[in-house]
Every structure is written in C-alpha cells, then in structure tokens.
Design a protein around this motif. Structure first.
Motif, short mmCIF file in Angstrom:
data_model
loop_
_atom_site.label_atom_id
_atom_site.label_comp_id
_atom_site.label_asym_id
_atom_site.label_seq_id
_atom_site.Cartn_x
_atom_site.Cartn_y
_atom_site.Cartn_z
N GLU A 1 0.85 -1.19 0.00
CA GLU A 1 0.00 0.00 0.00
C GLU A 1 0.89 1.23 0.00
OE1 GLU A 1 -3.46 2.25 2.67
OE2 GLU A 1 -2.29 0.60 3.53
N ALA A 2 0.67 2.13 -0.95
CA ALA A 2 1.41 3.40 -1.01
C ALA A 2 0.39 4.53 -1.07
CB ALA A 2 2.32 3.43 -2.23
N ALA A 3 0.49 5.45 -0.12
CA ALA A 3 -0.52 6.48 0.00
C ALA A 3 0.08 7.78 0.55
CB ALA A 3 -1.64 6.01 0.93
N TYR A 4 -0.58 8.88 0.19
CA TYR A 4 -0.27 10.21 0.74
C TYR A 4 1.14 10.68 0.38
CZ TYR A 4 -4.21 8.52 3.49
OH TYR A 4 -5.41 7.96 3.87
N THR A 5 1.67 10.24 -0.76
CA THR A 5 2.94 10.79 -1.21
C THR A 5 2.75 12.26 -1.57
OG1 THR A 5 3.56 8.63 -2.10
CG2 THR A 5 4.82 10.52 -2.86
N GLN B 1 1.07 -6.87 -8.64
CA GLN B 1 -0.30 -7.33 -8.43
C GLN B 1 -0.72 -7.15 -6.97
OE1 GLN B 1 0.11 -11.39 -9.77
NE2 GLN B 1 0.99 -12.09 -7.84
N TYR B 2 -2.05 -7.03 -6.76
CA TYR B 2 -2.63 -6.91 -5.41
C TYR B 2 -2.08 -5.71 -4.64
CZ TYR B 2 -4.19 -11.86 -5.86
OH TYR B 2 -4.76 -13.05 -6.26
N ASN B 3 -1.77 -4.62 -5.33
CA ASN B 3 -1.28 -3.43 -4.66
C ASN B 3 -2.36 -2.36 -4.61
OD1 ASN B 3 1.69 -4.19 -4.35
ND2 ASN B 3 1.41 -4.46 -6.54
N TYR B 4 -2.21 -1.43 -3.67
CA TYR B 4 -3.22 -0.40 -3.40
C TYR B 4 -2.51 0.96 -3.38
CZ TYR B 4 -7.21 1.65 -0.73
OH TYR B 4 -8.28 2.39 -0.29
N SER B 5 -2.86 1.80 -4.33
CA SER B 5 -2.26 3.13 -4.46
C SER B 5 -3.37 4.17 -4.34
CB SER B 5 -1.56 3.24 -5.83
OG SER B 5 -1.06 4.54 -6.04
N HIS B 6 -3.26 5.03 -3.32
CA HIS B 6 -4.32 6.03 -3.14
C HIS B 6 -3.78 7.31 -2.51
CE1 HIS B 6 -4.84 5.36 1.31
NE2 HIS B 6 -4.43 4.14 1.02
N HIS B 7 -4.41 8.41 -2.86
CA HIS B 7 -4.11 9.73 -2.29
C HIS B 7 -2.64 10.12 -2.46
CE1 HIS B 7 -7.87 8.73 -0.03
NE2 HIS B 7 -8.15 9.97 -0.41
N ARG C 1 -10.08 4.50 1.61
CA ARG C 1 -9.70 4.51 3.02
C ARG C 1 -8.31 3.90 3.20
NH1 ARG C 1 -13.98 1.46 6.47
NH2 ARG C 1 -13.90 -0.04 4.71
N PRO C 2 -7.56 4.39 4.20
CA PRO C 2 -6.25 3.80 4.47
C PRO C 2 -6.38 2.37 4.97
CG PRO C 2 -6.83 5.37 6.19
CD PRO C 2 -7.87 5.50 5.12
N GLY C 3 -5.35 1.56 4.68
CA GLY C 3 -5.36 0.14 5.07
C GLY C 3 -5.60 -0.71 3.85
N ILE C 4 -4.65 -1.59 3.52
CA ILE C 4 -4.78 -2.36 2.28
C ILE C 4 -6.02 -3.24 2.29
CG2 ILE C 4 -3.32 -4.29 3.07
CD1 ILE C 4 -2.21 -4.36 0.16
N GLU C 5 -6.48 -3.63 3.48
CA GLU C 5 -7.69 -4.45 3.53
C GLU C 5 -8.89 -3.71 2.96
OE1 GLU C 5 -7.44 -2.06 7.30
OE2 GLU C 5 -6.04 -3.25 6.07
N ASN C 6 -8.82 -2.38 2.88
CA ASN C 6 -9.93 -1.59 2.36
C ASN C 6 -9.95 -1.51 0.83
OD1 ASN C 6 -11.19 -0.96 4.88
ND2 ASN C 6 -9.48 0.42 5.28
N MET C 7 -9.05 -2.22 0.18
CA MET C 7 -9.20 -2.42 -1.26
C MET C 7 -10.56 -3.01 -1.58
SD MET C 7 -5.48 -3.92 -2.47
CE MET C 7 -6.12 -4.54 -4.02
N LYS C 8 -11.07 -3.80 -0.63
CA LYS C 8 -12.34 -4.49 -0.88
C LYS C 8 -13.50 -3.52 -1.04
CE LYS C 8 -13.48 -5.23 4.01
NZ LYS C 8 -12.41 -4.36 4.52
N ASP C 9 -13.32 -2.26 -0.64
CA ASP C 9 -14.36 -1.26 -0.86
C ASP C 9 -14.69 -1.10 -2.33
OD1 ASP C 9 -14.46 -0.75 1.85
OD2 ASP C 9 -13.37 1.14 1.76
N PHE C 10 -13.77 -1.53 -3.19
CA PHE C 10 -13.93 -1.30 -4.61
C PHE C 10 -14.39 -2.54 -5.37
CE2 PHE C 10 -11.12 1.90 -2.93
CZ PHE C 10 -11.71 3.06 -3.41
N ILE C 11 -15.00 -3.47 -4.64
CA ILE C 11 -15.71 -4.56 -5.31
C ILE C 11 -16.98 -3.98 -5.92
CG2 ILE C 11 -16.91 -6.76 -4.99
CD1 ILE C 11 -15.02 -7.34 -2.67
N PRO C 12 -17.22 -4.16 -7.20
CA PRO C 12 -18.40 -3.55 -7.82
C PRO C 12 -19.68 -4.24 -7.38
CG PRO C 12 -17.31 -4.98 -9.38
CD PRO C 12 -16.43 -4.94 -8.17
#
Length: 604
Positions: A356-360, A384-390, A555-566
């Motif tokens: 997870e990489a965030a808030y750079t 794969q399986y990475n989370y990039s946000h904010h 949201r922060p936390g890689i587990e919150n990738m699941k928020d983006f299940i359609p």
C-alpha cells in the motif's frame, strides 16, 4: 519507548525461476487454454536447527558490568565496546548470540563487522526481557547506529534513533563476491537524519499542518541525499578487491518513521548499466560485466514520513517487494528533487504484491510524487494486489531513459575508434515484460499511469481505477518521450480494467507515445460523452455502464481495497479471458472462467 511490533508471515517456498509476465494474449479469442496462476511467495531463510549450540552473551546498560562474563541474565555485560569485541572475535566454529536487555540504551555504534558465521548457525543479535512497554534495546550513535559488514547474520529487536545520525542500519561490503544471508527483522528505526524537535503528543507530523513544515530545517540540503537513510545497503568495494553484491537478504517487519532521505535504499557501486550512470563495472551485457544483487526481499515493513522515498531497490535480479506500507513519502521534498513511494530501478524478475502506497507529497518544485514507480531498465516485473491512493503525483510511474556509455568488449577492454579512443553511445537498458494486474488505484492526484520513455511489452489488466475528477488534469494515462523523442512505446495493452470517474469532466487518456496500444474490454463510467471517441483511440468492446462502486473515498489500510468490489453483476461477464490470469482475486474469490473486469471477480 514504542512497543515492539512483531510481523509473522506464513509463505510457501516458491522461487522466481521461470517467472513470466505479460499476460496479454486473449485466450478467449485465440482458443488458447487459460493458465490460472498461483500467487508466488518469497523463499524464506531457514529455521536454525535445535541441535545448534549457541554461546549466548547478555547485555544490560544499567545493571551490567564488563567485568562479568555475560553468559547469563544474572551477570550481563554492559557496554557496546564489549559487544563489538565479542563480535569481532566470533568465528564459524562458535555459534554466537548477543542479547540486549529490552529498555536498555546505548550511545555507541554497534559494529557487526569482522566476524565469521555459518549459514546454518548465523550470528544472532536480539533482545531479552521484552515487556508490553519495553520491547526494544535502543542505539543512538552517529553517524550510524548499527554497521554491518559480513554474511550470515540476523538482527531483531533494536530501536535505532538519532536525529543527527546519517543512517540507522548501514550495511556495506569490503571484499569481492556475495555478502549473503542477512536478515533485519522487527526493528524500529525512527528520527534518523530528521531534526523534528518536540515530538510530544499533538506536535508530531501527523498532527501538524503540512504547509507549516520547513523541510530544510528538518533535513538541510547537504544531508538530503540517498546515502543517508533509515536502512542503507551498498556494495561498496573498489576496483582492487573487485565486484561485490548482496545475495539472500530479508528486510522484514521493520517499522520506519521520520527518516530522511529514504526509508530503505539499496545501492551498489557495481551495477553501471545503460540508464544507471554510476559504478566501477565495465558493462558488456547483463551476463558479463554487471553484478546485481540477488534474491533481495523487502517484506511487511511499515514506513511513514520519509523525507524522500520509502523503498528504493536498485539493480536486483530476483526478489520480492511485498506487504509494505508507505505513507507520506517525499514529506521533505524540495525543488529539483524527485521521489515516489515504493520503486525499483534497473532490476529483473521482481514481484511487487500486497503493498500500500498512500499520501505521497508533491511540494512545489519537486517531481514525481507517485505511490509506485517501475523505473529505468526494469524487466520481467509482476505487479499485483497493490493499493495506491491519495498520492499527489499519481498512481504509478513507468519510465525508461538512456545514458551515454562507453562501449566495452566482452573481455572488459573498451571499443576503440580510429584514434584509439573509447567509443561512446547513447544506450537504453530493456524495459519490458511488465504486468500490472488486479490492483486498485483510487483518489490519486495528477494521472494514474504516467508512462515515459522506451517502454515495451506492458500489460495493464484487471485493475480498478478510480479518478477523483476534481480537476481536468486528473486522468488515466499520460505518455511522453524521455531522452529520445523518436522512439515510441511498443505493445501496450489495457484490458479488463474499470475506469471510474467520480466527477464528470475532461480527463486524460493520452497514448500518443504508443499509438498502437490495445484498449479492449474495459469499462469507462461517468466520462464525457465524447471521451471514448475523441480521447481513447480505437477502443474494442469497451462498455460505459455504471459498475456500482462505492461512492466513499479510498480509506487507508490495504484491507480496504475491498471497498472497490463492484455491485453490478455485468462486471463478471464483459471481460476477456487472458492466457495467464490470477487464480484468485485479492479477497480470495476463485476466478474460474469468469470474464470479469476490474480487480475483483465478484459483485456485492
């Protein structure tokens, strides 16, 4: 004193041999059989056999004495000077362990150098007497808290901190060949080369308005260099002893915060190669005259508030960047400097996953600012399986650049011109066979994918991309030349992705640098009506329906990738089967023969 954090990772021992990327073939259209791939895991260091008999020395800075033999908790030694002497004299035939009392403090540098140990009985440095409140033994020397030079060593349980120090761990070579089997696990490294001052409650970086931070006061310009970092590795032998490198290294479960310039930086003086313009080696090709690190694993590290980058892995053949968190990189950025969260340079056969990489940050005058970066001269990279946000600079940078190099013959002599002078030529290293799949890029600034330079064989498949659309500059792709504007990109594919724009406005999808890029079976939602016909060139079987993503911000936390299940079931049928696909998505759903789009083969 921060409580000790323990990271436990259960993995299967799979190697990178035969790693292939570039899952760009459409099995559904060619009739090929689909290969459903398991997730690769790093090979881990071996358990030490119970039959190995260690001589254990104990240290306590408060109640110990160097007059003691140190062989029991009741009679510990006291000083780092005594510890360094034991380390210097330990040999392969006497397995040695040094344990420091949790809560004890030391102001001298621990020098893990000039020792000998076997792979099956490595030198071990750890703590004893840990409690919930006291989990580490603390070292605060400068310029380096701990120095390491040698093979077969494992260090855990140390707290390294000194705002005036250059480095927490300084790991280097002094003889040719491989320095191998090095494990740094479960250490806490903070406030290195990072002069913050008052760290009382309410005055830490997370509680202070970023625009009030003076970067040059916290890390002056002369100290804002990669060589000064929380963990710094360099194979630094000169030409006389010959080439050196690191092999079989694990940096696992460390917590790193408030360091500058970098959290973890892996360097070498033996990896000069087109696009990487330093080093003692005379590069002929990747098999001759190039000495990369091998099997380098950076796992489950928690890194935050780094002056520049969180993780930089340079010139490595084989390894994993897995399970790491990068928050608030480039926190001390300044004009003329370029940093990203997690990235590799001039490397081969790497796996990036579960990061997870965030808030750079991207302060005025600085550059890049992405969460991730697959930089110059990378080949056979699986992301794969990475989370990039904010991240203010965007989701991920993909770039390649040439340098002018002396041309060498295979025997190390230089190619001569008619005047017997060295021939120089602008050259690229390969950047190819990179697969970016099943990731989530959400709510980043600027553009999600910035692609520049000589980039070939790039597959971007089954990702979920959410663009905030707060400005027209926030987009999906921008591409440009870098170093030679006559070379175009080759074989780029965007397949089975969901592109979701929160706020409808103009957006970037600029592929002028690779006009033959393949755009197939993607979903675009909430873009302007003319977007697919004017901005996206020659899309094939692309859809424009609402995939039903949650409206909430990432949201922060890689587990919150699941928020983006359609939530739209149609997302499971409009995709395309590829010749190589992950067996499961991030949350464990079996793919089977689902022709899904986005990062998840499920619909809520």
């Amino acid at each position: 004193m921060r409580k000790k954090l323990v990271a436990i990772m259960v993995v299967s021992a799979l190697t990178l041999s035969g790693l292939t990327t570039g899952c760009g073939k459409a099995a559904s259209k060619t009739g090929e059989k689909v290969v459903y791939e398991e997730v690769p895991s790093p090979e881990m260091y071996a358990e030490i056999a119970s039959s190995v008999e260690y001589t254990t020395y104990y240290f306590d800075s408060e109640s110990g004495s160097d007059e003691n033999d140190g062989l029991s908790e009741d009679a510990p030694k006291q000083s780092v000077k005594a510890a360094n002497k034991i380390i210097e004299n330990c040999g392969e035939d006497i397995p040695t362990k040094l344990l420091f009392k949790a809560g004890s403090t030391y102001e001298e540098a621990l020098k893990v150098t000039s020792f000998e140990a076997k792979e099956e009985a490595p030198l071990i440095i750890d703590v004893y007497g840990a409690t919930e409140d006291e989990g580490y033994a603390s070292f605060s020397a400068e310029p380096n808290c701990v120095e390491i030079c040698g093979s077969n060593v494992r260090i855990s349980g140390l707290e390294l901190s000194n705002p005036n120090a250059y480095r927490g761990f300084y790991v280097y070579t002094k003889k040719s060949g491989a320095s191998s089997n090095i494990v740094l696990k479960g250490n806490y490294i903070h406030d290195i080369n990072f002069i913050w001052g008052d760290l009382s409650e309410g005055n830490r970086p997370e509680n202070v308005a970023y625009e009030t931070v003076s970067a040059v006061d916290i890390c002056p310009a002369e100290r804002y260099v990669y060589q000064y970092s929380g963990i710094y590795f360099t194979s630094s032998t000169n030409r006389f002893p010959g080439a050196s490198w690191f092999e079989n290294v694990w940096l696992e479960g460390n917590t790193i915060e408030r360091v500058s310039r970098c959290g973890i930086f892996i360097n070498s003086d033996w990896v000069r190669r087109p696009g990487l313009d330093w080093g003692n080696n005379r590069y002929y090709d990747d098999e001759t005259g190039w000495y990369p690190h091998k099997n380098f694993n950076i796992l489950d590290n928690d890194i935050s508030y780094t002056g520049g980058d969180a993780i930089v892995l340079i010139a490595t053949d084989g390894g994993f960047i897995q399970g790491n968190t990068s928050y608030h990189s480039q926190y001390l950025g300044r004009a003329g400097y370029y940093s990203a969260g997690i990235w590799s340079h001039s490397s081969k056969n790497l796996v990036f996953q579960y990061n997870e990489a965030a808030y750079t940050h991207l302060p005025t005058g600085s550059g890049d600012g992405q969460g991730f970066d697959i930089d110059i001269g990378n080949t056979s990279i699986l992301f794969q399986y990475n989370y990039s946000h904010h991240n203010e600079g965007g989701g991920i940078l993909l770039c390649n650049h040439p340098t002018e190099e002396i041309l060498y013959n295979e025997d190390g002599t230089f190619v001569q011109d008619e005047d017997a002078l060295p021939v120089r030529e602008m050259r690229h290293s390969d950047w190819k066979d990179v697969t970016i799949r099943n990731n989530v890029f959400a709510d980043n600034g600027d553009t999600v994918f910035h692609i520049q330079g000589k980039i070939e064989d790039l597959m971007i498949a089954n990702n979920t991309i959410v663009v905030p659309g707060e400005t027209g500059e926030q987009g999906i792709v921008k591409s440009n030349a870098w170093g030679d504007n006559t070379i175009l990109g080759k074989n780029w594919s965007f397949v089975n992705n969901i592109f979701y724009l929160r706020n409808q406005r103009s957006s970037r999808f600029e592929l002028e640098f690779c006009p033959d890029a393949k755009i197939e079976n993607n979903v675009f939602y909430n873009f302007e009506d003319s977007f697919l016909t004017e901005k996206v060139k020659n899309p094939v079987d692309c859809e424009t329906f609402n995939p039903g993503l949650m409206e909430m911000e990432a949201r922060p936390g890689i587990e919150n990738m699941k928020d983006f299940i359609p939530s739209e079931q149609k997302c499971l049928t409009v995709g395309q089967l590829l010749s190589e696909m992950l067996k499961e998505d991030y949350v464990g759903n079996t793919v089977g023969d689902k022709k899904y789009v986005g990062a998840f083969c499920a619909a809520n």
